[in-house]
Design a protein around this motif. Structure first.
Motif, mmCIF file in Angstrom:
data_model
loop_
_atom_site.group_PDB
_atom_site.id
_atom_site.type_symbol
_atom_site.label_atom_id
_atom_site.label_comp_id
_atom_site.label_asym_id
_atom_site.label_seq_id
_atom_site.Cartn_x
_atom_site.Cartn_y
_atom_site.Cartn_z
ATOM 1 N N HIS A 86 0.837 -1.200 0.000
ATOM 2 C CA HIS A 86 0.000 0.000 0.000
ATOM 3 C C HIS A 86 0.872 1.249 0.000
ATOM 4 O O HIS A 86 1.373 1.644 1.044
ATOM 5 N N PRO A 87 1.058 1.881 -1.158
ATOM 6 C CA PRO A 87 1.741 3.178 -1.135
ATOM 7 C C PRO A 87 0.718 4.282 -0.850
ATOM 8 O O PRO A 87 -0.429 4.203 -1.277
ATOM 9 N N LEU A 88 1.109 5.294 -0.089
ATOM 10 C CA LEU A 88 0.217 6.415 0.183
ATOM 11 C C LEU A 88 1.041 7.659 0.455
ATOM 12 O O LEU A 88 2.178 7.583 0.910
ATOM 13 N N ASP A 89 0.453 8.805 0.172
ATOM 14 C CA ASP A 89 1.123 10.082 0.393
ATOM 15 C C ASP A 89 0.783 10.554 1.797
ATOM 16 O O ASP A 89 -0.300 11.072 2.050
ATOM 17 N N TRP A 90 1.692 10.382 2.744
ATOM 18 C CA TRP A 90 1.428 10.684 4.139
ATOM 19 C C TRP A 90 1.397 12.179 4.424
ATOM 20 O O TRP A 90 0.939 12.603 5.476
ATOM 21 N N ARG A 91 1.839 13.010 3.470
ATOM 22 C CA ARG A 91 1.795 14.462 3.671
ATOM 23 C C ARG A 91 0.370 14.994 3.675
ATOM 24 O O ARG A 91 0.125 16.104 4.113
ATOM 25 N N ASP A 92 -0.595 14.178 3.199
ATOM 26 C CA ASP A 92 -2.006 14.584 3.190
ATOM 27 C C ASP A 92 -2.689 14.348 4.533
ATOM 28 O O ASP A 92 -3.891 14.573 4.668
ATOM 29 N N VAL A 137 8.755 7.766 16.616
ATOM 30 C CA VAL A 137 7.983 7.816 15.369
ATOM 31 C C VAL A 137 7.076 9.049 15.365
ATOM 32 O O VAL A 137 6.926 9.732 14.349
ATOM 33 N N LEU A 138 6.479 9.372 16.518
ATOM 34 C CA LEU A 138 5.626 10.552 16.623
ATOM 35 C C LEU A 138 6.426 11.817 16.343
ATOM 36 O O LEU A 138 5.944 12.725 15.647
ATOM 37 N N ASN A 139 7.654 11.888 16.839
ATOM 38 C CA ASN A 139 8.502 13.054 16.568
ATOM 39 C C ASN A 139 8.812 13.186 15.084
ATOM 40 O O ASN A 139 8.919 14.307 14.570
ATOM 41 N N PHE A 140 8.960 12.050 14.385
ATOM 42 C CA PHE A 140 9.163 12.077 12.933
ATOM 43 C C PHE A 140 8.016 12.817 12.255
ATOM 44 O O PHE A 140 8.219 13.669 11.396
ATOM 45 N N VAL A 143 7.727 16.783 13.296
ATOM 46 C CA VAL A 143 8.661 17.659 12.593
ATOM 47 C C VAL A 143 8.191 17.917 11.165
ATOM 48 O O VAL A 143 8.248 19.038 10.670
ATOM 49 N N ARG A 144 7.692 16.895 10.504
ATOM 50 C CA ARG A 144 7.323 17.021 9.097
ATOM 51 C C ARG A 144 5.887 17.499 8.877
ATOM 52 O O ARG A 144 5.551 17.944 7.785
ATOM 53 N N LEU A 145 5.047 17.383 9.904
ATOM 54 C CA LEU A 145 3.653 17.843 9.822
ATOM 55 C C LEU A 145 3.360 18.742 11.028
ATOM 56 O O LEU A 145 2.589 18.380 11.910
ATOM 57 N N PRO A 146 3.939 19.939 11.070
ATOM 58 C CA PRO A 146 3.817 20.765 12.275
ATOM 59 C C PRO A 146 2.412 21.298 12.532
ATOM 60 O O PRO A 146 2.065 21.581 13.678
ATOM 61 N N ASN A 147 1.578 21.453 11.531
ATOM 62 C CA ASN A 147 0.255 22.043 11.701
ATOM 63 C C ASN A 147 -0.863 21.017 11.861
ATOM 64 O O ASN A 147 -2.035 21.378 11.844
ATOM 65 N N VAL A 148 -0.520 19.745 12.002
ATOM 66 C CA VAL A 148 -1.522 18.683 12.098
ATOM 67 C C VAL A 148 -1.867 18.439 13.568
ATOM 68 O O VAL A 148 -0.985 18.364 14.423
ATOM 69 N N GLU A 149 -3.160 18.311 13.838
ATOM 70 C CA GLU A 149 -3.644 18.070 15.195
ATOM 71 C C GLU A 149 -3.282 16.650 15.642
ATOM 72 O O GLU A 149 -3.433 15.693 14.888
ATOM 73 N N ILE A 150 -2.827 16.538 16.904
ATOM 74 C CA ILE A 150 -2.480 15.248 17.480
ATOM 75 C C ILE A 150 -3.470 14.966 18.600
ATOM 76 O O ILE A 150 -3.623 15.756 19.522
#
Length: 157
Positions: A86-92, A137-140, A143-150
């Motif tokens: 399963h490839p997916l674009d995780w930036r979305d 993994v969460l820190n990964f 850093v790459r998705l700073p505006n995403v709600e956790i």
């Protein structure tokens, strides 16, 4: 073996633009090898028993049956057709879920549903972490998705 020892091996590869998940179940190969080698070992033993007493010819059904089952299970290449990629674009990702008490992170990635011909807003992809590596993994992702709600909550696995 597949009833009591159902294991799936999952491998992830994250690049700057793509996440790939590759998974497979190794039990079928182990069961086929066990059946094949059991038949190879038992057939000469049963052959000697038949030479000693021809009425034991019915005992040959066991090793022959095991060899037949191993042959019917197919080759290793046929088993790899049961693997998933399963490839997916995780930036979305628009939301990151932390499953409480488990080393699992969920990425909510909207995806295109080909049967409905529309984009589904909820598509949680699980990322299984090794024990104690969830924060790394969460820190990964932080850093790459700073505006995403956790959010820390349970989601369907």
């Amino acid at each position: 073996m597949s009833v009591t020892h159902n294991t799936t091996i999952i491998v992830y590869r994250f690049t700057e633009t793509l996440a790939e998940e590759y998974s497979w179940k190794p039990q079928a190969a182990a069961a086929a090898s066990f059946l094949k080698w059991s038949a190879i070992i038992l057939l000469p033993i049963v052959g000697v028993l038949i030479l000693m007493d021809p009425s034991l010819v019915i005992a040959g059904i066991g090793p022959l049956g095991m060899g037949l089952m191993a042959g019917m299970m197919g080759s290793q290449q046929a088993k790899q057709s049961n693997s998933r990629h399963h490839p997916l674009d995780w930036r979305d990702t628009d939301k990151i879920y932390l499953y409480p008490g488990r080393d699992i992170i969920g990425l909510n990635i909207p995806w295109y549903h080909p049967d409905a011909h529309e984009v589904e807003p909820d598509g949680i992809r699980e990322v299984y972490c090794r024990k104690g590596e969830r924060e790394e993994v969460l820190n990964f992702f932080k850093v790459r998705l700073p505006n995403v709600e956790i959010v820390e909550e349970k989601f369907l696995l």
